[in-house]
Design an enzyme around this catalytic site. Structure first.
Site, short mmCIF file in Angstrom:
data_model
loop_
_atom_site.label_atom_id
_atom_site.label_comp_id
_atom_site.label_asym_id
_atom_site.label_seq_id
_atom_site.Cartn_x
_atom_site.Cartn_y
_atom_site.Cartn_z
CE1 TYR A 85 -109.57 20.77 -17.02
CE2 TYR A 85 -109.26 19.06 -14.78
CZ TYR A 85 -109.50 19.65 -16.12
OH TYR A 85 -109.80 18.46 -16.41
CG ASP A 111 -111.41 19.14 -23.55
OD1 ASP A 111 -110.68 18.72 -22.34
OD2 ASP A 111 -111.05 17.80 -23.87
CG HIS A 129 -112.25 16.07 -20.83
ND1 HIS A 129 -111.73 17.16 -20.60
CD2 HIS A 129 -112.14 15.57 -19.82
CE1 HIS A 129 -111.25 17.35 -19.25
NE2 HIS A 129 -111.51 16.63 -18.65
O1 173 Z 1 -113.14 15.00 -16.22
C1 173 Z 1 -113.10 15.57 -15.08
O2 173 Z 1 -113.68 14.65 -14.15
C2 173 Z 1 -111.85 15.99 -15.09
O3 173 Z 1 -110.53 16.71 -15.68
C3 173 Z 1 -111.97 17.15 -13.52
C4 173 Z 1 -111.64 18.59 -13.69
C5 173 Z 1 -112.24 19.25 -11.89
C6 173 Z 1 -112.12 18.23 -11.16
C7 173 Z 1 -112.06 16.99 -11.31
C8 173 Z 1 -111.98 16.49 -12.71
#
Ligand code: 173
Length: 500
Positions: free
Chosen positions: A240, A268, A360
């Site tokens: 991320y 995404d 996702h």
């Molecule tokens: O899918 C998710 O839950 C995910 O990608 C996510 C994103 C940020 C924090 C925790 C999980």
């Protein structure tokens, strides 16, 4: 160092208010007063632990270094003298006792014969909040169902009489050996469901030559996972991208230094989808800190755990950033979360090494199409431009994969490998490392049978002519029901939960 300050429980307990709020995490004392309003999960949850040890609540949903990186050094007050902290006798709720009883009485692993079984057990033994977070998908959850259904619209055209006495489903992914054409995809917050979290995946993957993709938001820290690896074990990293690119640069370069073999940038999720099951859980406890907090936290409390911790993700990420990623790492770069041929072409032209056709796990844009459906249009578009096949550009698919036959369909249609997330997650939530090993074994058994019945002795022999994908684009089912699954799948009977 001699100047480390040692604090006592009563000293910390004096700072139990919004005006002065200290907490203990992992044996250290922090002054979080100024951080209360910045906390992505809201101030209320911190105030619940004001003046106390917050480790247990902190652990499953934060990487271990979250607090040290977010708080300036002057707020790190010292270490706690553990003997001075009144041991809080943890109240075990009725719900928790019941859950423990169910966990003890879960069906023996021998009774598990397919990946759906893990999900069925996990649903019963997981804490409600963990189940809500893991299983939820966005909005009406149409895409998560479609991910399964799409595979059921692809039919086999098997070949016979090919001497299939020996079959081999091993492959390479980004040039790395893998015993399965499957990698463990990133899932976050593993400790919500099992005390060892993602380490269950690491240990099982080590024993079976399977590649694990480490999530940015894993409960275990990146280094704890890598430290637990077997010699030569292969990892990918899901990324991320942080608004603060310096943090991202350091993270990526650290991963490369520690031997990660592929960088999967999630593309995404500029904003997290609304996962309503998760939102309804109100991760922030309603009664806690109610008096100190009234009216101060309204926005954040019902957003669900994922949204609460995702505010660092940069929604401004764009194609213009790709050259920067290439400049900071030599790892292969893969864009995870492509949903159209247009973007697949752009990705190829941007010079990345691969794409994951993914929605996702149905958790982002609802009614986005399944990866397997997108695969067909992507391969057609790339082929038209002379971009496919290209050994330097790999296509992966994820979402809804529960069977080796699903994987083989994706391979027949042009995928190099397939990502599997929730099934491995559910396997370790229900049975720990052994559950993951069993899931891998189930895949092996299914690959052997399916490849024999298909007439394919190696992964290279799984070719487009073996599938009829002509129905893939027909979204003819009006109600989002997975008929095959709902009507023919025989769930483990509840009675098998002994004495429950
Ligand atoms: O899918 C998710 O839950 C995910 O990608 C996510 C994103 C940020 C924090 C925790 C999980």
């Amino acid at each position: 160092m001699s100047d480390i300050r040692v604090l006592t429980g009563p000293q910390v307990a004096e700072h139990a208010s919004r005006e002065s709020c200290w907490i203990i995490v992992h044996g250290k004392v922090y002054d979080v007063t100024d951080f209360l309003d910045e906390h992505p999960g809201g101030s209320k949850i911190i105030l619940k632990y004001a003046g106390k040890d917050a480790t247990e609540a902190y652990e499953p949903i934060h990487p271990p270094d979250a607090i040290t990186t977010n708080l300036p050094p002057q707020k790190h007050l010292g270490v706690i003298d553990a003997s001075t902290v009144a041991k809080v006798v943890k109240e075990v709720t009725e719900e928790e006792k019941h859950r423990q009883a169910l966990l003890d009485a879960r069906p023996p692993l021998d009774n598990i014969i397919n990946l759906h079984d893990f999900e069925n057990v996990a649903k019963i033994v997981l804490p409600e909040k963990a189940w809500a977070y893991y299983s939820s998908a966005s909005d009406d959850e149409i895409t998560i169902r479609e991910n399964r259904m799409a595979y059921q619209r692809v039919w086999w055209r098997p070949r016979i009489l090919r001497d299939v006495s020996s079959v081999d489903w091993s492959t390479t992914i980004l040039g790395q050996k893998s015993t399965l054409p499957v990698y463990i995809s990133a899932t976050a917050l593993g400790k919500l469901g099992h005390p060892d979290g993602e380490l269950c995946l690491t240990r099982a993957a080590a024993n079976h030559g399977v590649i694990q993709m480490i999530a940015t938001l894993a409960s275990c820290s990146f280094d704890d996972i890598i430290d637990a690896a077997a010699p030569g074990q292969v990892f990918f990293l899901q990324l991320y991208v942080n608004r603060d690119r310096e943090i991202t640069r350091k993270y990526v370069q650290h991963a490369e230094k520690r031997g990660v073999k592929g960088l999967f940038i999630t593309v995404d999720a500029p904003q997290l989808g609304r996962r309503e099951k998760d939102m309804r859980m109100k991760h922030v406890d309603d009664d806690a800190g109610a008096e100190v907090q009234k009216g101060q936290d309204g926005v954040k409390k019902d957003q669900g755990v994922a949204r609460a911790i995702s505010s660092f993700i940069d929604p401004s990420l764009s194609w213009k950033d790709i050259p920067w990623f290439k400049s900071i790492t030599k790892m292969p770069i893969i864009l995870k979360g492509i949903g159209s041929a247009e973007d697949a072409v752009l990705a190829y032209e941007a010079g990345v090494q691969g794409i994951v056709l993914s929605n996702h796990g149905g958790r982002q844009l609802d009614t986005a199409r399944s990866g397997i459906e997108v695969l067909v249009e992507v391969v057609t578009a790339l082929r038209l431009r002379g971009y496919f096949p290209d050994p330097k550009f790999e296509i992966y698919v994820d979402g809804g994969v529960r069977r080796a036959s699903d994987v083989l369909k994706a391979i027949a249609l042009g995928a190099k490998a397939v990502g599997v997330g929730r099934p491995f997650l559910y396997a370790f939530c229900a049975y720990g490392q052994e559950g993951v090993e069993k899931a891998i074994q189930i895949f092996r058994d299914e690959f052997e049978m399916n490849m024999r019945l298909l007439g394919a002795r190696t992964i290279d022999e799984v070719v487009p002519d073996m599938v009829d994908a002509s129905s893939l684009k027909s979204h003819f089912v009006m109600t989002p029901q997975d008929n095959l699954f709902t009507n023919t799948y025989q769930p483990l009977a509840l009675a098998q939960f002994r004495n429950a």
